[in-house]
Enzyme design. Structure first.
Site, PDB file in Angstrom:
ATOM      1  N   ARG A   1       0.757  -1.239  -0.158  1.00  0.00           N
ATOM      2  CA  ARG A   1      -0.001   0.190   0.237  1.00  0.00           C
ATOM      3  C   ARG A   1       0.853   1.197   0.086  1.00  0.00           C
ATOM      4  O   ARG A   1       0.552   2.243  -0.773  1.00  0.00           O
ATOM      5  CB  ARG A   1      -0.978   0.008   1.056  1.00  0.00           C
TER       6      ARG A   1
ATOM      7  N   SER B   1     -28.237 -28.816 -13.704  1.00  0.00           N
ATOM      8  CA  SER B   1     -27.937 -29.149 -15.266  1.00  0.00           C
ATOM      9  C   SER B   1     -29.344 -28.983 -15.951  1.00  0.00           C
ATOM     10  O   SER B   1     -30.450 -29.234 -15.337  1.00  0.00           O
ATOM     11  CB  SER B   1     -27.565 -30.659 -15.648  1.00  0.00           C
TER      12      SER B   1
ATOM     13  N   LYS C   1     -27.414 -33.644 -11.298  1.00  0.00           N
ATOM     14  CA  LYS C   1     -26.238 -32.816 -11.144  1.00  0.00           C
ATOM     15  C   LYS C   1     -26.495 -31.695 -10.038  1.00  0.00           C
ATOM     16  O   LYS C   1     -27.427 -30.963 -10.022  1.00  0.00           O
ATOM     17  CB  LYS C   1     -25.860 -32.215 -12.519  1.00  0.00           C
TER      18      LYS C   1
ATOM     19  N   ASN D   1     -23.536 -29.298  -9.726  1.00  0.00           N
ATOM     20  CA  ASN D   1     -22.104 -29.008 -10.141  1.00  0.00           C
ATOM     21  C   ASN D   1     -21.458 -27.891  -9.216  1.00  0.00           C
ATOM     22  O   ASN D   1     -22.302 -26.922  -8.741  1.00  0.00           O
ATOM     23  CB  ASN D   1     -22.193 -28.500 -11.642  1.00  0.00           C
TER      24      ASN D   1
ATOM     25  N   ARG E   1       8.986   9.045 -20.484  1.00  0.00           N
ATOM     26  CA  ARG E   1       7.530   8.781 -20.883  1.00  0.00           C
ATOM     27  C   ARG E   1       7.194   7.560 -21.543  1.00  0.00           C
ATOM     28  O   ARG E   1       8.261   7.685 -22.691  1.00  0.00           O
ATOM     29  CB  ARG E   1       7.093  10.119 -21.538  1.00  0.00           C
TER      30      ARG E   1
END
Length: 460
Positions: free
Chosen positions: A183, A275, A281, A283, A314
């Site tokens: 930081r 599904s 299912k 998942n 630059r």
């Protein structure tokens, strides 16, 4: 111009981070930089006090025609010249031509970026804390929940689920410390002029820089960083690292949630992970999203080394890479952390399945049997004896212990006894307690107070 629809970020990206790097906050940061510059200049006499006040009053979003800003920025190549003209148009005649006095475009854009990176680092710390707290709860709750450690994706030796997750918690602790260390390096005001010499402001440049920094809550350096992008790149790498850590956790969930393993599962819910065609299912969609976002962040992070190639005083194209890559990295890292915290907080753990999988044929206790025999036979002879027994057991389908007993001599059989998996897990409490202690100590790693600004007059 209509932006591309990024579905992954839209579904799972962090909305707070998206707002931090959105158009309004970006332009607002530039306006804040111009206002702070005018105030600091008025304070030291570069501008009259009433001019500084007038510029501060004019540097507001309502005076920016954003529909006109971007076409003009495209023509110029950068947005600050048209932005300054819009601020100037809102001033009275006594203050005209005093906006952006002695600054260059990158001073304003980098100062705005510093504000964004400062706030983003604080937000990332909040997200890491939420994820880590959820993991810490799992570490403590499952410090004695035995399962198979896996190396090369194969069962290796017994461990505990808490000990496994203590490794993840220690990793998150290190990430919090990285954020705290990062930081002060990213939250730095930029005011160095056209070539980094501050010649336009002369001897008053250090005082003006300091005045800007105090007003914006940023740090200050008398060394220009227009082309020194190591700290900016570091922020991007930290984002990619955070996302990768989340993905490692998500992959563990995906693997352990396989039907054939079934040791954990994401939180249950109506149609969660459903599904469109297979009713059975559920998942691991949260984990899949984390893996997808992390992989994307990893690919984007490959560009960070290029932004550090900016030459002379630059960049000539390298700077523009940041505009595209940094916001998306921040959004993806934030999204990974948010989703990982949800997964960890709702994770379902199935100790019975862990126990069932680890018992099986007894192979997972091979090292334990070897170390028991090594006291009598020596490690190499014990290793060979158990190795051959495992090969035979795989062929015959017998438990490992039975084959060992059949093949061993009478003297060796004394050392071959049933070993419960929980008796060969090392010292899980040591790992768990240490990880939990370090995690608790990481609070405050990112300083809450504004970054201290050194007083130029106090220098020798």
């Amino acid at each position: 111009m209509t932006s591309a629809f990024l579905m992954l970020s839209r579904m799972y990206g962090d909305p707070t981070m998206a707002e931090m790097f959105g158009e309004e906050r970006t332009v607002a940061g530039w306006l804040a930089a111009e206002a702070a510059l005018a105030q600091a200049q008025a304070e030291v006499g570069v501008l009259a006090l009433d001019v500084g006040e007038a510029i501060t009053h004019a540097a507001r979003m309502e005076n920016v025609d954003r529909a006109a800003l971007w076409p003009q920025a495209r023509n110029v190549g950068y947005p600050i010249l048209p932005l300054v003209r819009m601020i100037d148009a809102a001033l009275g005649p006594e203050a005209e031509g005093r906006v952006h006095y002695g600054a260059t475009t990158q001073d304003i854009m980098d100062t705005g970026l510093a504000l964004q990176l400062r706030d983003a680092a604080e937000h990332l710390d909040e997200l890491v804390r939420a994820f880590g707290d959820a993991v810490a709860a799992l570490v403590d709750r499952h410090r004695h929940t035995v399962l198979a450690a896996r190396t090369h994706a194969q069962q290796a030796v017994p461990t505990t689920f808490g000990a496994k997750l203590s490794v993840l918690l220690a990793e998150l602790t290190r990430h919090r410390r990285r954020l705290g260390e990062l930081r002060p390096r990213i939250a730095v005001v930029s005011l160095y002029g056209a070539g980094g010499t501050s010649a336009a402001l002369g001897s008053q440049a250090p005082a003006v820089r300091r005045g800007m920094a105090v007003r914006l809550g940023l740090g200050v350096s008398d060394v220009p960083w227009h082309v020194a992008r190591d700290s900016v790149a570091e922020f991007g790498y930290v984002c990619a690292g955070l996302a990768a850590t989340c993905a490692r956790f998500a992959r563990e969930v995906v693997d352990l949630a396989r039907t054939e393993i079934g040791e954990v599962a994401e939180a249950d819910g109506h149609h969660r992970g459903a599904s469109s065609t297979m009713p059975q299912k559920a998942n691991p969609v949260g984990s899949e999203a984390v893996i997808g976002m992390s992989a994307t962040a990893s690919a984007l992070s490959a560009a960070l080394g290029r932004i550090m190639e900016a030459g002379h005083e630059r960049a000539a194209g390298e700077w523009q890479i940041e505009w595209e890559v940094l916001p998306e990295l921040a959004v993806l890292a934030g999204g990974c952390l948010r989703e990982a915290a949800v997964i960890a907080g709702g994770l379902r753990v199935f100790p019975e399945a862990m126990r069932r999988n680890i018992q099986g044929d007894g192979y997972v206790m091979a090292e334990a049997q070897m170390m028991r025999l090594a006291g009598t036979l020596g490690r190499e002879r014990a290793h060979d004896l158990v190795y051959e027994a495992v090969r035979e057991a795989r062929t015959s389908g017998e438990p490992l212990e039975d084959v060992l007993l059949r093949n061993a001599t009478e003297a060796e059989r004394v050392a071959i006894q049933p070993i419960p998996p929980e008796d060969y897990v090392g010292m899980p409490d040591l790992a768990c307690d240490s990880a939990l202690r370090d995690w608790a100590a990481a609070d405050g790693a990112v300083p809450a107070a504004p970054i201290p600004v050194p007083d130029p007059s106090a220098r020798p």
